[in-house]
Design a protein around this motif. Structure first.
Motif, mmCIF file in Angstrom:
data_model
loop_
_atom_site.group_PDB
_atom_site.id
_atom_site.type_symbol
_atom_site.label_atom_id
_atom_site.label_comp_id
_atom_site.label_asym_id
_atom_site.label_seq_id
_atom_site.Cartn_x
_atom_site.Cartn_y
_atom_site.Cartn_z
ATOM 1 N N VAL A 130 1.688 -0.093 30.798
ATOM 2 C CA VAL A 130 1.171 1.223 29.918
ATOM 3 C C VAL A 130 0.821 0.432 28.566
ATOM 4 O O VAL A 130 1.120 -0.440 28.189
ATOM 5 C CB VAL A 130 2.196 2.117 29.873
ATOM 6 N N ARG A 131 -0.048 1.076 27.770
ATOM 7 C CA ARG A 131 -0.339 0.711 26.627
ATOM 8 C C ARG A 131 -0.263 2.176 25.660
ATOM 9 O O ARG A 131 -0.713 3.183 25.861
ATOM 10 C CB ARG A 131 -2.162 0.516 26.571
ATOM 11 N N PHE A 132 0.202 1.743 24.720
ATOM 12 C CA PHE A 132 0.522 2.959 23.545
ATOM 13 C C PHE A 132 -0.428 2.691 22.413
ATOM 14 O O PHE A 132 -0.708 1.630 21.938
ATOM 15 C CB PHE A 132 1.818 2.570 22.952
ATOM 16 N N ASP A 133 -1.295 3.566 22.068
ATOM 17 C CA ASP A 133 -2.178 3.885 21.027
ATOM 18 C C ASP A 133 -1.497 4.586 20.058
ATOM 19 O O ASP A 133 -1.536 5.964 20.279
ATOM 20 C CB ASP A 133 -3.506 4.232 21.619
ATOM 21 N N GLY A 134 -1.438 4.169 18.868
ATOM 22 C CA GLY A 134 -0.762 5.075 17.782
ATOM 23 C C GLY A 134 -2.189 5.262 16.644
ATOM 24 O O GLY A 134 -3.027 4.256 16.450
ATOM 25 N N ARG A 159 -2.507 1.313 15.679
ATOM 26 C CA ARG A 159 -2.117 0.322 16.137
ATOM 27 C C ARG A 159 -2.053 0.315 17.512
ATOM 28 O O ARG A 159 -1.735 1.517 18.074
ATOM 29 C CB ARG A 159 -0.825 -0.127 15.615
ATOM 30 N N SER A 160 -1.944 -0.794 18.346
ATOM 31 C CA SER A 160 -1.612 -0.459 19.907
ATOM 32 C C SER A 160 -0.399 -1.701 20.418
ATOM 33 O O SER A 160 -0.663 -2.429 19.853
ATOM 34 C CB SER A 160 -3.115 -0.802 20.560
ATOM 35 N N SER A 161 0.052 -1.225 21.159
ATOM 36 C CA SER A 161 0.936 -2.093 21.883
ATOM 37 C C SER A 161 1.085 -1.835 23.467
ATOM 38 O O SER A 161 0.866 -0.771 23.942
ATOM 39 C CB SER A 161 2.464 -1.942 21.520
ATOM 40 N N ASN A 185 3.929 0.664 7.630
ATOM 41 C CA ASN A 185 3.830 -0.504 6.519
ATOM 42 C C ASN A 185 2.275 -0.357 6.069
ATOM 43 O O ASN A 185 2.194 -0.658 5.051
ATOM 44 C CB ASN A 185 4.127 -1.714 7.231
ATOM 45 N N ASP A 186 1.389 -0.314 7.362
ATOM 46 C CA ASP A 186 -0.113 -0.306 6.913
ATOM 47 C C ASP A 186 -0.391 1.139 5.958
ATOM 48 O O ASP A 186 -1.160 0.960 4.930
ATOM 49 C CB ASP A 186 -0.830 -0.271 8.168
ATOM 50 N N LEU A 187 0.130 2.189 6.445
ATOM 51 C CA LEU A 187 -0.166 3.314 5.617
ATOM 52 C C LEU A 187 0.379 3.183 4.130
ATOM 53 O O LEU A 187 -0.136 3.588 3.115
ATOM 54 C CB LEU A 187 0.335 4.715 6.470
ATOM 55 N N ASN A 188 1.634 2.653 4.155
ATOM 56 C CA ASN A 188 2.260 2.652 2.821
ATOM 57 C C ASN A 188 1.377 1.621 1.744
ATOM 58 O O ASN A 188 1.114 2.172 0.716
ATOM 59 C CB ASN A 188 3.380 1.763 2.943
ATOM 60 N N TYR A 189 0.885 0.586 2.410
ATOM 61 C CA TYR A 189 0.144 -0.156 1.439
ATOM 62 C C TYR A 189 -1.408 0.432 1.113
ATOM 63 O O TYR A 189 -1.657 0.265 -0.083
ATOM 64 C CB TYR A 189 -0.259 -1.503 2.287
ATOM 65 N N ARG A 190 -1.962 1.236 2.032
ATOM 66 C CA ARG A 190 -3.076 1.804 1.899
ATOM 67 C C ARG A 190 -3.087 3.073 0.865
ATOM 68 O O ARG A 190 -3.764 3.235 -0.174
ATOM 69 C CB ARG A 190 -3.985 2.141 2.816
ATOM 70 N N LEU A 191 -2.037 3.688 1.031
ATOM 71 C CA LEU A 191 -1.986 4.984 0.061
ATOM 72 C C LEU A 191 -1.267 4.616 -1.446
ATOM 73 O O LEU A 191 -1.641 5.123 -2.227
ATOM 74 C CB LEU A 191 -0.946 5.944 0.705
ATOM 75 N N GLU A 192 -0.481 3.561 -1.123
ATOM 76 C CA GLU A 192 -0.066 3.077 -2.655
ATOM 77 C C GLU A 192 -1.138 2.487 -3.301
ATOM 78 O O GLU A 192 -1.601 2.763 -4.571
ATOM 79 C CB GLU A 192 1.096 2.004 -2.488
ATOM 80 N N THR A 193 -2.006 1.712 -2.780
ATOM 81 C CA THR A 193 -3.184 1.202 -3.471
ATOM 82 C C THR A 193 -4.214 2.310 -3.763
ATOM 83 O O THR A 193 -4.707 2.370 -4.825
ATOM 84 C CB THR A 193 -3.786 -0.026 -2.588
ATOM 85 N N GLY A 194 -4.283 3.185 -2.934
ATOM 86 C CA GLY A 194 -5.312 4.169 -3.054
ATOM 87 C C GLY A 194 -4.660 5.375 -4.396
ATOM 88 O O GLY A 194 -5.572 5.578 -5.042
#
Length: 206
Positions: A130-134, A159-161, A185-194
């Motif tokens: 299976v593939r998980f897509d988030g 992200r996918s896995s 982790n990606d969201l934290n970086y982008r929202l903090e930067t934004g």
């Protein structure tokens, strides 16, 4: 002679009982996965009186394409729960008026079956099953009506896995947790930067 026979029978019974007890040792407790928290990153202090979360996600009943199923609620920490924890841990109100709205536009994980190897070769092949897509989408909207101010920033992360066909339930949970953790982790970086860039009028610098 009869007495010794009784003692022998008793000894056999006791030995059998001890052997059975040895075979029935309690199983180890199930492995526990860590909780996702963000307090260690420190707060983003905001010159607003309150921070509120608004859930504007589309209904999970809307369905998906390509035979995928919605499985975000099966994750040890669902994306929506992780977003709320991020907001609580990182966005700290410290003003006398105004509001910052954290709007959850999407927080989904889908599971899609993957093709398997057929025939005799498939018997000896451990395919990715299976593939998980988030996908997570969050907007931050700051308002200070006393100043006539409104600011906006947002981020979308994906992200996918994949998971092999012989994976255990624990490995499935671990995969889903890592998927959510990576997105956060990606969201934290982008929202903090934004926030530091586009909401600088209400970010308290220290």
């Amino acid at each position: 002679m009869r007495l010794s026979s009784r003692f022998a029978a008793l000894a056999v019974t006791v030995a059998a009982g001890l052997a059975l007890a040895a075979c029935q040792t309690p199983s180890p407790p199930p492995l526990r996965l860590p909780e996702l928290t963000f307090a260690h990153l420190g707060p983003i202090t905001l010159d607003v009186a309150q921070v509120v979360v608004e859930d504007q996600r589309p209904s999970a009943l809307d369905g998906t394409a390509d035979g995928a199923a919605r499985v975000e609620m099966q994750a040890p920490t669902p994306p929506e729960t992780a977003i709320r924890r991020w907001v609580a841990d990182r966005l700290q109100p410290a003003g006398g008026s105004g509001t910052l709205r954290a709007v959850i536009k999407e927080a989904s994980i889908t599971e899609t079956p993957l093709p398997r190897t057929g025939g005799l070769r498939g018997t000896f092949t451990n395919d990715q099953a299976v593939r998980f897509d988030g996908r997570i989408e969050v907007e931050l909207v700051a308002e200070r009506r006393d100043r006539g101010y409104q600011g906006f920033t947002g981020a979308t992360v994906t992200r996918s896995s994949t998971l092999p066909e012989n994976a255990s339930l624990y490995e499935r949970d671990q995969t889903l947790l890592k998927l959510v953790e990576g997105m956060m982790n990606d969201l934290n970086y982008r929202l903090e930067t934004g926030a530091l860039t586009h909401l600088s009028s209400v970010v308290v610098r220290r």
